[in-house]
Design an enzyme around this catalytic site. Structure first.
Site, PDB file in Angstrom:
ATOM      1  N   ARG A 103       0.735  -1.171  -0.081  1.00 40.33           N
ATOM      2  CA  ARG A 103      -0.029  -0.010   0.075  1.00 40.33           C
ATOM      3  C   ARG A 103       0.864   1.314  -0.048  1.00 40.33           C
ATOM      4  O   ARG A 103       1.720   1.554   1.011  1.00 40.33           O
ATOM      5  CB  ARG A 103      -1.001   0.067   1.370  1.00 40.33           C
ATOM      6  CG  ARG A 103      -1.437   1.241   1.455  1.00 40.33           C
ATOM      7  CD  ARG A 103      -2.565   1.076   2.735  1.00 40.33           C
ATOM      8  NE  ARG A 103      -3.887   0.674   2.208  1.00 40.33           N
ATOM      9  CZ  ARG A 103      -5.107   0.826   2.511  1.00 40.33           C
ATOM     10  NH1 ARG A 103      -5.430   1.310   3.444  1.00 40.33           N
ATOM     11  NH2 ARG A 103      -6.092   0.014   2.055  1.00 40.33           N
ATOM     12  N   HIS A 130      -7.397   0.826  -6.478  1.00 42.19           N
ATOM     13  CA  HIS A 130      -7.719   0.043  -5.373  1.00 42.19           C
ATOM     14  C   HIS A 130      -8.283  -1.251  -6.022  1.00 42.19           C
ATOM     15  O   HIS A 130      -9.538  -1.414  -5.767  1.00 42.19           O
ATOM     16  CB  HIS A 130      -8.568   0.820  -4.384  1.00 42.19           C
ATOM     17  CG  HIS A 130      -8.547   0.089  -3.128  1.00 42.19           C
ATOM     18  ND1 HIS A 130      -7.641  -1.019  -2.840  1.00 42.19           N
ATOM     19  CD2 HIS A 130      -9.029   0.239  -1.862  1.00 42.19           C
ATOM     20  CE1 HIS A 130      -7.929  -1.172  -1.467  1.00 42.19           C
ATOM     21  NE2 HIS A 130      -8.557  -0.426  -0.911  1.00 42.19           N
ATOM     22  N   GLN A 133     -10.176  -3.766  -3.727  1.00 44.73           N
ATOM     23  CA  GLN A 133     -11.384  -3.471  -3.417  1.00 44.73           C
ATOM     24  C   GLN A 133     -12.677  -3.639  -4.397  1.00 44.73           C
ATOM     25  O   GLN A 133     -13.708  -4.058  -4.058  1.00 44.73           O
ATOM     26  CB  GLN A 133     -11.231  -1.830  -2.958  1.00 44.73           C
ATOM     27  CG  GLN A 133     -12.713  -1.128  -2.369  1.00 44.73           C
ATOM     28  CD  GLN A 133     -13.172  -1.544  -1.135  1.00 44.73           C
ATOM     29  OE1 GLN A 133     -12.167  -1.671  -0.187  1.00 44.73           O
ATOM     30  NE2 GLN A 133     -14.074  -2.113  -0.839  1.00 44.73           N
ATOM     31  N   ASP A 225     -17.295   7.170  -1.162  1.00 43.09           N
ATOM     32  CA  ASP A 225     -15.831   7.077  -0.551  1.00 43.09           C
ATOM     33  C   ASP A 225     -15.797   8.413   0.156  1.00 43.09           C
ATOM     34  O   ASP A 225     -16.210   9.287  -0.088  1.00 43.09           O
ATOM     35  CB  ASP A 225     -14.752   6.882  -1.655  1.00 43.09           C
ATOM     36  CG  ASP A 225     -13.646   6.647  -0.923  1.00 43.09           C
ATOM     37  OD1 ASP A 225     -13.325   6.386   0.190  1.00 43.09           O
ATOM     38  OD2 ASP A 225     -12.524   6.803  -1.987  1.00 43.09           O
ATOM     39  N   CYS A 265     -16.506   1.837   0.413  1.00 38.08           N
ATOM     40  CA  CYS A 265     -15.299   0.993   0.734  1.00 38.08           C
ATOM     41  C   CYS A 265     -14.763   0.833   2.164  1.00 38.08           C
ATOM     42  O   CYS A 265     -14.200   0.079   2.849  1.00 38.08           O
ATOM     43  CB  CYS A 265     -13.914   1.338  -0.192  1.00 38.08           C
ATOM     44  SG  CYS A 265     -13.658   3.148  -0.023  1.00 38.08           S
ATOM     45  N   ARG A 293     -13.725  -8.457   1.076  1.00 32.31           N
ATOM     46  CA  ARG A 293     -12.370  -8.358   0.856  1.00 32.31           C
ATOM     47  C   ARG A 293     -11.430  -9.616   1.076  1.00 32.31           C
ATOM     48  O   ARG A 293     -10.856  -9.907   0.402  1.00 32.31           O
ATOM     49  CB  ARG A 293     -11.871  -7.235   1.737  1.00 32.31           C
ATOM     50  CG  ARG A 293     -12.262  -5.826   1.578  1.00 32.31           C
ATOM     51  CD  ARG A 293     -11.839  -5.292   0.424  1.00 32.31           C
ATOM     52  NE  ARG A 293     -10.297  -5.134   0.186  1.00 32.31           N
ATOM     53  CZ  ARG A 293      -9.529  -4.160   0.620  1.00 32.31           C
ATOM     54  NH1 ARG A 293     -10.170  -2.998   1.262  1.00 32.31           N
ATOM     55  NH2 ARG A 293      -8.252  -4.357   0.390  1.00 32.31           N
TER      56      ARG A 293
HETATM   57  N1   CP Z   1     -11.218  -0.208   2.247  1.00 30.04           N
HETATM   58  C1   CP Z   1     -10.106  -0.153   2.725  1.00 30.04           C
HETATM   59  O1   CP Z   1      -9.062  -0.730   1.780  1.00 30.04           O
HETATM   60  O2   CP Z   1      -9.959  -0.217   4.002  1.00 30.04           O
HETATM   61  P1   CP Z   1      -8.520   0.015   4.775  1.00 30.04           P
HETATM   62  O3   CP Z   1      -7.927   1.191   4.415  1.00 30.04           O
HETATM   63  O4   CP Z   1      -8.876  -0.186   6.326  1.00 30.04           O
HETATM   64  O5   CP Z   1      -7.736  -1.056   4.406  1.00 30.04           O
HETATM   65  N1  NVA Z   2      -9.749   6.883  -1.171  1.00 29.34           N
HETATM   66  C1  NVA Z   2      -9.628   6.485   0.288  1.00 29.34           C
HETATM   67  C2  NVA Z   2      -9.863   4.729   0.080  1.00 29.34           C
HETATM   68  C3  NVA Z   2      -9.287   4.194   1.339  1.00 29.34           C
HETATM   69  C4  NVA Z   2      -9.615   2.690   1.163  1.00 29.34           C
HETATM   70  C5  NVA Z   2      -8.139   6.786   0.589  1.00 29.34           C
HETATM   71  O1  NVA Z   2      -7.229   6.512  -0.473  1.00 29.34           O
HETATM   72  O2  NVA Z   2      -7.789   7.052   1.612  1.00 29.34           O
END
Ligand code: CP
Ligand code: NVA
Length: 315
Positions: A103, A130, A133, A225, A265, A293
């Site tokens: 990530r 993502h 997701q 989101d 999400c 997930r």
């Molecule tokens: N939706 C998602 O990716 O959640 P986290 O940021 O908690 O991993």
């Molecule tokens: N758009 C959000 C998604 C989190 C899962 C972010 O990037 O923080």
């Protein structure tokens, strides 16, 4: 080259549908008593530059259910691209682990890991997209509606990473996608153009608008989101002003199809992009979606780690 999972655009529609079918089987197998140890002895390194709940837990639990192990590496420990270069991190982890989930802020960092790793790299979210997701979202919609082809998904909010992967999923899985954003928060132009090409191949309609009512009309899924993504915290006051009105609430839900459900999400900023009433209401799929997930990513893990010819235990 190892079997990476970096973006939905790297896969054909048939390949992605096969991954969803595998996820359905792995979920049923788990619910019937447990998964076969398809990843026995394998270790997944999980590199995080940002916080996480769902991504960390689902990958860690998924590896455990499949007989393997996952190793959490916090932002402070690795210092990807700062304490140590991306190519060096990729090669060090490839020497000890059988897969890398990352990530990152910059998508370039993820691509750099994939370029230098000799084991599969899985995208656990970047500023660009993502894909894990979106796979869990497709699984959730399929469970709820029986099939995703023919649905209309309306995304209300920021044309960011989550919206990008959904826009690509539309053409790949055969659902219409309409996104309503404030001015200045549309999907990036290259994303829009690529999503349009995929939509044309898949025979679906893609709409981008600033008119929430237009996006929501006839929609089977209302998706949102956070207005402020991780890394954008300094902009949160401005974003709160710019996104006013771009909220999924009861009133908006009444404008959608009578069968419409709500997805997010997570994490949610309740009272901003979604109300408590909707998030906790009878038409919310939020927690089924979060749980999926685990199941969607098991299919991705098995595809990447079990199948890869470059992924022998001597790595
Ligand atoms: N939706 C998602 O990716 O959640 P986290 O940021 O908690 O991993
Ligand atoms: N758009 C959000 C998604 C989190 C899962 C972010 O990037 O923080």
């Amino acid at each position: 080259m190892p079997d990476h999972f970096l973006a939905l655009t790297d896969f054909t529609s048939a390949q992605l549908k096969a991954l969803i079918s595998a996820a359905v089987e792995l979920k049923a197998e788990w619910q019937a008593g447990g998964n076969r140890p398809l990843l026995a002895g394998k270790v997944l390194a999980m590199v995080f530059q940002k916080p996480s709940l769902r991504t960390r837990v689902s990958f860690e639990v998924g590896m455990r259910h499949l007989g393997g192990h996952a190793l959490y590496l916090s932002p402070a420990e690795v210092g990807l691209g700062e304490r140590e270069s991306v190519p060096d991190v990729a090669r060090v982890l490839s020497g000890m682990c059988q897969g890398i989930m990352a990530r990152t802020f910059s998508h370039e960092h993820l691509l750099g890991l994939a370029q230098w790793a000799t084991v599969p790299v899985i995208n656990g979210l970047t500023d660009y997209n993502h894909p894990c997701q979106a796979m869990a979202d497709v699984l959730t919609m399929q469970e709820h509606f029986g099939q995703v082809a023919g649905l209309k998904v309306a995304f209300i909010g920021d044309g960011n990473n989550v919206a990008t992967s959904l826009a690509y999923a539309a053409g790949k899985f055969g659902f219409d996608f309409a996104i309503a954003t404030p001015r200045g928060y549309e999907l990036p132009q290259p994303v829009w153009e690529q999503a349009e090409r995929i939509a044309a191949e898949g025979g679906v309609t893609l709409t981008q608008t600033h008119d929430i009512a237009e996006a929501v009309r006839g929609a089977h899924v209302l998706y949102t989101d956070t207005w402020t993504s991780m890394g954008q915290e300094a902009e949160s006051d401005r974003r709160r002003r710019d996104f006013t009105g771009y909220q999924i609430n009861d009133e908006l839900l009444r404008m959608a199809d009578a069968s419409a459900v709500v997805m997010h999400c997570l994490p949610a900023h309740r009272g901003e992009e979604i109300t408590d009433e909707v998030a906790d209401g009878a038409r919310s799929l939020l927690f089924q979606q979060a749980a999926n997930r685990l199941h969607a990513q098991k299919a991705i893990l098995v595809h990447c780690l079990a199948a890869s010819a470059n992924n022998r235990l001597e790595n």
